[in-house]
Design a protein around this motif. Sequence first.
Motif, PDB file in Angstrom:
ATOM      1  N   VAL A  88       1.002  -0.917   0.126  1.00  0.00           N
ATOM      2  CA  VAL A  88       0.033   0.045   0.092  1.00  0.00           C
ATOM      3  C   VAL A  88       0.984   1.232  -0.073  1.00  0.00           C
ATOM      4  CG1 VAL A  88      -1.772   1.385   1.237  1.00  0.00           C
ATOM      5  CG2 VAL A  88      -1.986  -1.180   1.210  1.00  0.00           C
ATOM      6  N   ILE A  89       0.452   2.166  -0.696  1.00  0.00           N
ATOM      7  CA  ILE A  89       1.230   3.573  -0.565  1.00  0.00           C
ATOM      8  C   ILE A  89       0.116   4.420   0.103  1.00  0.00           C
ATOM      9  CG2 ILE A  89       1.967   5.548  -2.227  1.00  0.00           C
ATOM     10  CD1 ILE A  89       2.568   3.621  -4.468  1.00  0.00           C
ATOM     11  N   ALA A  90       0.578   5.310   0.982  1.00  0.00           N
ATOM     12  CA  ALA A  90      -0.106   6.024   1.773  1.00  0.00           C
ATOM     13  C   ALA A  90       0.652   7.336   1.980  1.00  0.00           C
ATOM     14  CB  ALA A  90      -0.696   5.619   2.956  1.00  0.00           C
ATOM     15  N   SER A  91      -0.005   8.507   1.777  1.00  0.00           N
ATOM     16  CA  SER A  91       0.670   9.764   2.039  1.00  0.00           C
ATOM     17  C   SER A  91      -0.238  10.885   2.100  1.00  0.00           C
ATOM     18  CB  SER A  91       1.542  10.203   0.713  1.00  0.00           C
ATOM     19  OG  SER A  91       2.443  11.396   0.978  1.00  0.00           O
ATOM     20  N   THR A  92       0.133  11.912   2.672  1.00  0.00           N
ATOM     21  CA  THR A  92      -0.547  13.248   2.734  1.00  0.00           C
ATOM     22  C   THR A  92      -0.064  14.243   1.737  1.00  0.00           C
ATOM     23  OG1 THR A  92       1.042  14.023   4.414  1.00  0.00           O
ATOM     24  CG2 THR A  92      -1.020  13.276   5.230  1.00  0.00           C
ATOM     25  N   ASP A  93       0.684  13.682   0.980  1.00  0.00           N
ATOM     26  CA  ASP A  93       1.212  14.418  -0.332  1.00  0.00           C
ATOM     27  C   ASP A  93       0.730  13.675  -1.705  1.00  0.00           C
ATOM     28  OD1 ASP A  93       2.320  15.277  -2.835  1.00  0.00           O
ATOM     29  OD2 ASP A  93       4.479  15.548  -1.658  1.00  0.00           O
ATOM     30  N   PRO A  94      -0.288  13.899  -2.323  1.00  0.00           N
ATOM     31  CA  PRO A  94      -0.802  13.015  -3.358  1.00  0.00           C
ATOM     32  C   PRO A  94       0.186  12.945  -4.658  1.00  0.00           C
ATOM     33  CG  PRO A  94      -2.168  15.107  -3.416  1.00  0.00           C
ATOM     34  CD  PRO A  94      -1.253  14.870  -2.019  1.00  0.00           C
ATOM     35  N   VAL A  95       0.856  13.945  -5.073  1.00  0.00           N
ATOM     36  CA  VAL A  95       1.971  14.215  -5.836  1.00  0.00           C
ATOM     37  C   VAL A  95       2.977  12.945  -5.435  1.00  0.00           C
ATOM     38  CG1 VAL A  95       3.739  15.263  -7.024  1.00  0.00           C
ATOM     39  CG2 VAL A  95       1.390  16.339  -6.618  1.00  0.00           C
ATOM     40  N   ALA A  96       3.586  12.849  -4.141  1.00  0.00           N
ATOM     41  CA  ALA A  96       4.556  11.947  -3.932  1.00  0.00           C
ATOM     42  C   ALA A  96       3.858  10.368  -3.886  1.00  0.00           C
ATOM     43  CB  ALA A  96       4.659  12.086  -2.380  1.00  0.00           C
ATOM     44  N   ALA A  97       2.610  10.253  -3.253  1.00  0.00           N
ATOM     45  CA  ALA A  97       2.059   9.075  -3.533  1.00  0.00           C
ATOM     46  C   ALA A  97       1.896   8.559  -5.091  1.00  0.00           C
ATOM     47  CB  ALA A  97       0.562   8.963  -2.751  1.00  0.00           C
ATOM     48  N   ASP A  98       1.584   9.456  -5.902  1.00  0.00           N
ATOM     49  CA  ASP A  98       1.004   9.000  -7.323  1.00  0.00           C
ATOM     50  C   ASP A  98       2.645   8.826  -8.100  1.00  0.00           C
ATOM     51  OD1 ASP A  98      -1.383   9.296  -6.716  1.00  0.00           O
ATOM     52  OD2 ASP A  98      -1.905  10.515  -8.241  1.00  0.00           O
ATOM     53  N   SER A  99       3.601   9.659  -7.518  1.00  0.00           N
ATOM     54  CA  SER A  99       4.957   9.537  -8.201  1.00  0.00           C
ATOM     55  C   SER A  99       5.572   8.082  -7.928  1.00  0.00           C
ATOM     56  CB  SER A  99       5.959  10.398  -7.492  1.00  0.00           C
ATOM     57  OG  SER A  99       5.417  11.782  -7.974  1.00  0.00           O
ATOM     58  N   ILE A 100       5.350   7.638  -6.524  1.00  0.00           N
ATOM     59  CA  ILE A 100       5.666   6.251  -6.310  1.00  0.00           C
ATOM     60  C   ILE A 100       5.001   5.339  -6.956  1.00  0.00           C
ATOM     61  CG2 ILE A 100       5.706   4.579  -4.392  1.00  0.00           C
ATOM     62  CD1 ILE A 100       8.221   6.855  -4.253  1.00  0.00           C
ATOM     63  N   MET A 131      11.551  12.390  -0.307  1.00  0.00           N
ATOM     64  CA  MET A 131      10.457  11.895   0.603  1.00  0.00           C
ATOM     65  C   MET A 131      10.912  11.113   1.808  1.00  0.00           C
ATOM     66  SD  MET A 131       8.278  10.265  -2.707  1.00  0.00           S
ATOM     67  CE  MET A 131       8.040  11.144  -4.284  1.00  0.00           C
ATOM     68  N   THR A 132      10.104  11.255   2.772  1.00  0.00           N
ATOM     69  CA  THR A 132      10.515  10.264   3.982  1.00  0.00           C
ATOM     70  C   THR A 132       9.482   8.935   3.723  1.00  0.00           C
ATOM     71  OG1 THR A 132      10.793  12.137   5.466  1.00  0.00           O
ATOM     72  CG2 THR A 132      10.195   9.829   6.444  1.00  0.00           C
ATOM     73  N   ILE A 133      10.138   7.776   3.389  1.00  0.00           N
ATOM     74  CA  ILE A 133       9.746   6.557   2.850  1.00  0.00           C
ATOM     75  C   ILE A 133       9.696   5.672   4.167  1.00  0.00           C
ATOM     76  CG2 ILE A 133       9.478   4.752   1.342  1.00  0.00           C
ATOM     77  CD1 ILE A 133      10.392   6.816  -0.947  1.00  0.00           C
ATOM     78  N   LEU A 134       8.700   5.278   4.758  1.00  0.00           N
ATOM     79  CA  LEU A 134       8.582   4.408   5.699  1.00  0.00           C
ATOM     80  C   LEU A 134       8.194   2.972   5.385  1.00  0.00           C
ATOM     81  CD1 LEU A 134       6.687   6.673   8.716  1.00  0.00           C
ATOM     82  CD2 LEU A 134       9.341   6.475   8.137  1.00  0.00           C
ATOM     83  N   GLY A 135       8.420   2.071   6.148  1.00  0.00           N
ATOM     84  CA  GLY A 135       8.019   0.558   5.757  1.00  0.00           C
ATOM     85  C   GLY A 135       9.073   0.182   4.678  1.00  0.00           C
ATOM     86  N   LEU A 136       8.540  -0.441   3.315  1.00  0.00           N
ATOM     87  CA  LEU A 136       9.531  -1.154   2.686  1.00  0.00           C
ATOM     88  C   LEU A 136      10.343   0.182   1.791  1.00  0.00           C
ATOM     89  CD1 LEU A 136       7.468  -3.581   0.715  1.00  0.00           C
ATOM     90  CD2 LEU A 136       9.566  -3.960   2.025  1.00  0.00           C
ATOM     91  N   ASP A 137      11.642  -0.136   1.572  1.00  0.00           N
ATOM     92  CA  ASP A 137      12.615   0.529   0.909  1.00  0.00           C
ATOM     93  C   ASP A 137      11.892   0.649  -0.712  1.00  0.00           C
ATOM     94  OD1 ASP A 137      15.300   1.702  -0.064  1.00  0.00           O
ATOM     95  OD2 ASP A 137      15.152  -0.006  -1.377  1.00  0.00           O
TER      96      ASP A 137
END
Length: 168
Positions: A88-100, A131-137
């Motif tokens: 799952v990708i989750a973010s308060t930044d939709p551009v970051a989420a969609d970029s991932i 970005m601060t990416i938590l969980g999986l690299d």
Amino acid sequence: DVIISFTQLKYHEEATVTAAIKNIAMGYPPASIHGYPKKQTGIHEDLHGFIRCFAKKVPIDLSIISLDKAMIGTGPSDGMAVDTPGLVIASTDPVAADSIGARLLGFLPQAVCYLYGLYKDGLGEARPENMTILGLDLREAEKIFSKAAYGKKDVMLDKDKLKDIHGN
């Protein structure tokens, strides 16, 4: 009130990628207000422009993109489902989420016109290194998705190293 986009990641034949931003732009307002089928309303004359403008007017507070039953191939409806339970990708930044999400499908942000435009407008982050990416690299998530989608772990955008926003 908050706007939460919860959707599945998909290839899209016109928008390139369906993720949080496109989900909100095309799902709100409902077809009962702007017509159905949507292709007859003029939205698709400049789909990327419409999505970008809508994202500016209706900001998303929380983006949740499920990769379980993500779609590869000819989306939005004729592709193939990919089972990657638990991703799952989750973010308060939709551009970051969609970029991932775009990267998992093999696209740098610049390949998704509305996404790159929103990044250039300063409405979100598209560079994973910022970005601060938590969980999986990110590269580990790409390996998991690639194996599920293509049966191989090496069919991924960031195979050798994390590419910058414009590739290497």
